[in-house]
Design a protein around this motif. Structure first.
Motif, mmCIF file in Angstrom:
data_model
loop_
_atom_site.group_PDB
_atom_site.id
_atom_site.type_symbol
_atom_site.label_atom_id
_atom_site.label_comp_id
_atom_site.label_asym_id
_atom_site.label_seq_id
_atom_site.Cartn_x
_atom_site.Cartn_y
_atom_site.Cartn_z
ATOM 1 N N ALA A 62 2.412 5.397 -2.554
ATOM 2 C CA ALA A 62 3.412 4.943 -3.527
ATOM 3 C C ALA A 62 3.525 5.916 -4.688
ATOM 4 C CB ALA A 62 3.039 3.549 -4.042
ATOM 5 N N ALA A 63 2.386 6.431 -5.151
ATOM 6 C CA ALA A 63 2.401 7.369 -6.278
ATOM 7 C C ALA A 63 3.199 8.626 -5.948
ATOM 8 C CB ALA A 63 0.969 7.739 -6.673
ATOM 9 N N ALA A 64 3.167 9.033 -4.673
ATOM 10 C CA ALA A 64 3.899 10.233 -4.255
ATOM 11 C C ALA A 64 5.400 10.047 -4.403
ATOM 12 C CB ALA A 64 3.545 10.587 -2.816
ATOM 13 N N THR A 65 5.890 8.813 -4.291
ATOM 14 C CA THR A 65 7.327 8.578 -4.432
ATOM 15 C C THR A 65 7.803 8.849 -5.859
ATOM 16 O OG1 THR A 65 7.117 6.213 -4.965
ATOM 17 C CG2 THR A 65 7.214 6.817 -2.628
ATOM 18 N N GLY A 129 0.774 12.343 -0.955
ATOM 19 C CA GLY A 129 0.633 10.926 -0.664
ATOM 20 C C GLY A 129 -0.028 10.616 0.663
ATOM 21 N N GLU A 130 -0.215 11.623 1.493
ATOM 22 C CA GLU A 130 -0.781 11.398 2.820
ATOM 23 C C GLU A 130 -2.289 11.632 2.842
ATOM 24 O OE1 GLU A 130 2.854 12.541 5.884
ATOM 25 O OE2 GLU A 130 1.340 14.052 5.430
ATOM 26 N N ILE A 131 -2.923 11.059 3.845
ATOM 27 C CA ILE A 131 -4.304 11.382 4.184
ATOM 28 C C ILE A 131 -4.259 12.159 5.488
ATOM 29 C CG2 ILE A 131 -6.564 10.471 4.845
ATOM 30 C CD1 ILE A 131 -6.070 8.083 3.066
ATOM 31 N N GLY A 132 -4.676 13.414 5.421
ATOM 32 C CA GLY A 132 -4.725 14.241 6.617
ATOM 33 C C GLY A 132 -6.106 14.187 7.247
ATOM 34 N N PRO A 266 -5.243 6.529 -7.668
ATOM 35 C CA PRO A 266 -3.773 6.567 -7.671
ATOM 36 C C PRO A 266 -3.201 5.240 -8.164
ATOM 37 C CG PRO A 266 -4.618 6.250 -5.441
ATOM 38 C CD PRO A 266 -5.818 6.508 -6.310
ATOM 39 N N ARG A 267 -2.065 5.308 -8.821
ATOM 40 C CA ARG A 267 -1.442 4.115 -9.402
ATOM 41 C C ARG A 267 -0.047 3.890 -8.828
ATOM 42 N NH1 ARG A 267 -4.177 2.503 -14.094
ATOM 43 N NH2 ARG A 267 -6.316 3.306 -13.926
ATOM 44 N N TYR A 268 0.308 2.625 -8.720
ATOM 45 C CA TYR A 268 1.676 2.302 -8.329
ATOM 46 C C TYR A 268 2.620 2.777 -9.442
ATOM 47 C CZ TYR A 268 -0.097 -0.822 -4.675
ATOM 48 O OH TYR A 268 -0.714 -1.328 -3.567
ATOM 49 N N PRO A 269 3.733 3.402 -9.103
ATOM 50 C CA PRO A 269 4.670 3.852 -10.143
ATOM 51 C C PRO A 269 5.398 2.668 -10.782
ATOM 52 C CG PRO A 269 5.595 4.248 -7.962
ATOM 53 C CD PRO A 269 4.183 3.775 -7.744
ATOM 54 N N GLU A 270 5.738 2.852 -12.036
ATOM 55 C CA GLU A 270 6.516 1.810 -12.718
ATOM 56 C C GLU A 270 7.951 1.829 -12.207
ATOM 57 O OE1 GLU A 270 6.244 2.132 -16.916
ATOM 58 O OE2 GLU A 270 4.054 2.014 -16.958
ATOM 59 N N ALA A 271 8.559 0.680 -12.228
ATOM 60 C CA ALA A 271 9.944 0.562 -11.758
ATOM 61 C C ALA A 271 10.869 1.394 -12.644
ATOM 62 C CB ALA A 271 10.382 -0.893 -11.771
ATOM 63 N N ASP A 272 11.801 2.104 -12.024
ATOM 64 C CA ASP A 272 12.785 2.884 -12.780
ATOM 65 C C ASP A 272 14.124 2.155 -12.841
ATOM 66 O OD1 ASP A 272 13.528 3.095 -10.163
ATOM 67 O OD2 ASP A 272 13.595 5.300 -10.111
ATOM 68 N N PHE A 273 14.055 0.831 -12.751
ATOM 69 C CA PHE A 273 15.251 -0.003 -12.840
ATOM 70 C C PHE A 273 14.892 -1.255 -13.637
ATOM 71 C CE2 PHE A 273 12.937 -0.723 -8.910
ATOM 72 C CZ PHE A 273 12.680 -2.097 -8.938
ATOM 73 N N ASP A 274 15.888 -2.014 -14.000
ATOM 74 C CA ASP A 274 15.690 -3.234 -14.789
ATOM 75 C C ASP A 274 15.291 -4.362 -13.838
ATOM 76 O OD1 ASP A 274 16.003 -5.623 -16.274
ATOM 77 O OD2 ASP A 274 17.459 -4.673 -17.594
ATOM 78 N N VAL A 275 14.004 -4.694 -13.833
ATOM 79 C CA VAL A 275 13.477 -5.699 -12.902
ATOM 80 C C VAL A 275 14.105 -7.063 -13.173
ATOM 81 C CG1 VAL A 275 11.397 -6.886 -12.108
ATOM 82 C CG2 VAL A 275 11.320 -4.437 -12.641
#
Length: 286
Positions: A62-65, A129-132, A266-275
């Protein structure tokens, strides 16, 4: 009185950089750091760690997104039957396959031989974001090449420095390297090969050439010692995982991955929209 915090497994299994490696000093049946209760306790702990690993893997993905370019590369090296494939099945099998990139390195193809030995390795690296997971790796080019005399000694010797430079560049680019040497004993390998011969459903995993390779055991041990010694660095340490006990191998590698992922945090990214607005719009729909 407070209990002394448990040492991280990576501290127990890490080979000291720059020190001479003598594999005969390490017990392949040892279980350093294993939970009290032996096999059953370790298997139960591995199952619990599987769930934690899956959650951390999702957070890494998720952090990679949101632009986090970090990723993890698990390198598995060891003699035949040491459990590289078993580790992929029992440890990595608990993760979301969409976030994993597994590569089993075989003998180089004709195309691969036309390039430098790291060319095919670079193509298999995990994306952000991947585990190789490497089932064998670039280390084959200082192991088999040395034992089987597939390249000139000077060429093989130069590869250690190239590997160190390569791994340093990976670390600088956000790759967390988890290099595991699965330390198997000579007697245990014989038992495992015999089991493959005794079971028709395992014959596909056996080749007569395995016996020829086994005859070169001392040469391979010396080649591994040299690779472990020359290519251990703070940014890319080697972990020696006793592999005679499969349950310990799976627990230990699960634990190593869990520790390294926790370190990354790693952290979940914050929403970039109005939740709230999106929720309100959905509720208004009929």
């Amino acid at each position: 009185m407070r209990n002394k915090p448990a040492r991280k497994l990576q501290e127990l299994l890490r080979l000291p950089p720059g020190e001479r490696v003598d594999l005969s000093r390490y017990d392949a049946r040892a279980t350093p750091g294993a939970p009290d209760g032996g096999k059953q306790a370790a298997q139960a702990a591995a199952d619990r760690m599987g769930k934690q690993l899956a959650r951390l893997q999702e957070r890494l993905w998720a952090a990679a997104t949101a632009g986090d370019h970090r990723r993890v590369l698990l390198v598995l090296q060891g003699m035949d039957t040491s459990g590289k494939g078993g580790t992929v099945k029992h440890v990595i099998g608990q993760l979301n396959p969409s976030g994993c990139r597994i590569t089993a390195f075989k003998a180089p193809t004709e195309e691969e031989r036309e390039h430098d030995f790291l060319w095919r390795v670079r193509r298999a690296l995990p994306e952000p974001g991947e585990i190789g997971i490497f089932d064998r790796s670039h280390y084959e080019d200082v192991l088999i090449a040395r034992v089987r005399h597939l390249a000139r000694p000077a060429e093989v010797g130069s590869r250690y420095g190239l590997i160190n430079d390569f791994e340093r560049s990976l670390a600088e680019d956000g790759v967390t390297l988890v290099k595991c040497f699965l330390h198997l004993s000579y007697d245990e390998q014989r038992r495992r090969l015999l089991r493959r011969l005794d079971r028709p459903d395992k014959h596909w995993k056996f080749a007569p050439g395995d016996i020829d390779e086994r005859a070169l055991w001392p040469d391979y041990q010396a080649a591994y010692e040299l690779a472990l010694e020359r290519c251990a660095a703070p940014y890319a340490p080697w972990y020696l995982v006793p592999a005679d006990r499969k349950w310990y191998r799976d627990w230990a590698i699960s634990r190593l991955l869990l520790e390294r992922l926790r370190d990354l945090d790693p952290r979940y990214p914050e929403a970039d929209f109005d939740v709230a607005d999106c929720r309100e719009r959905l509720l208004k729909q009929t």
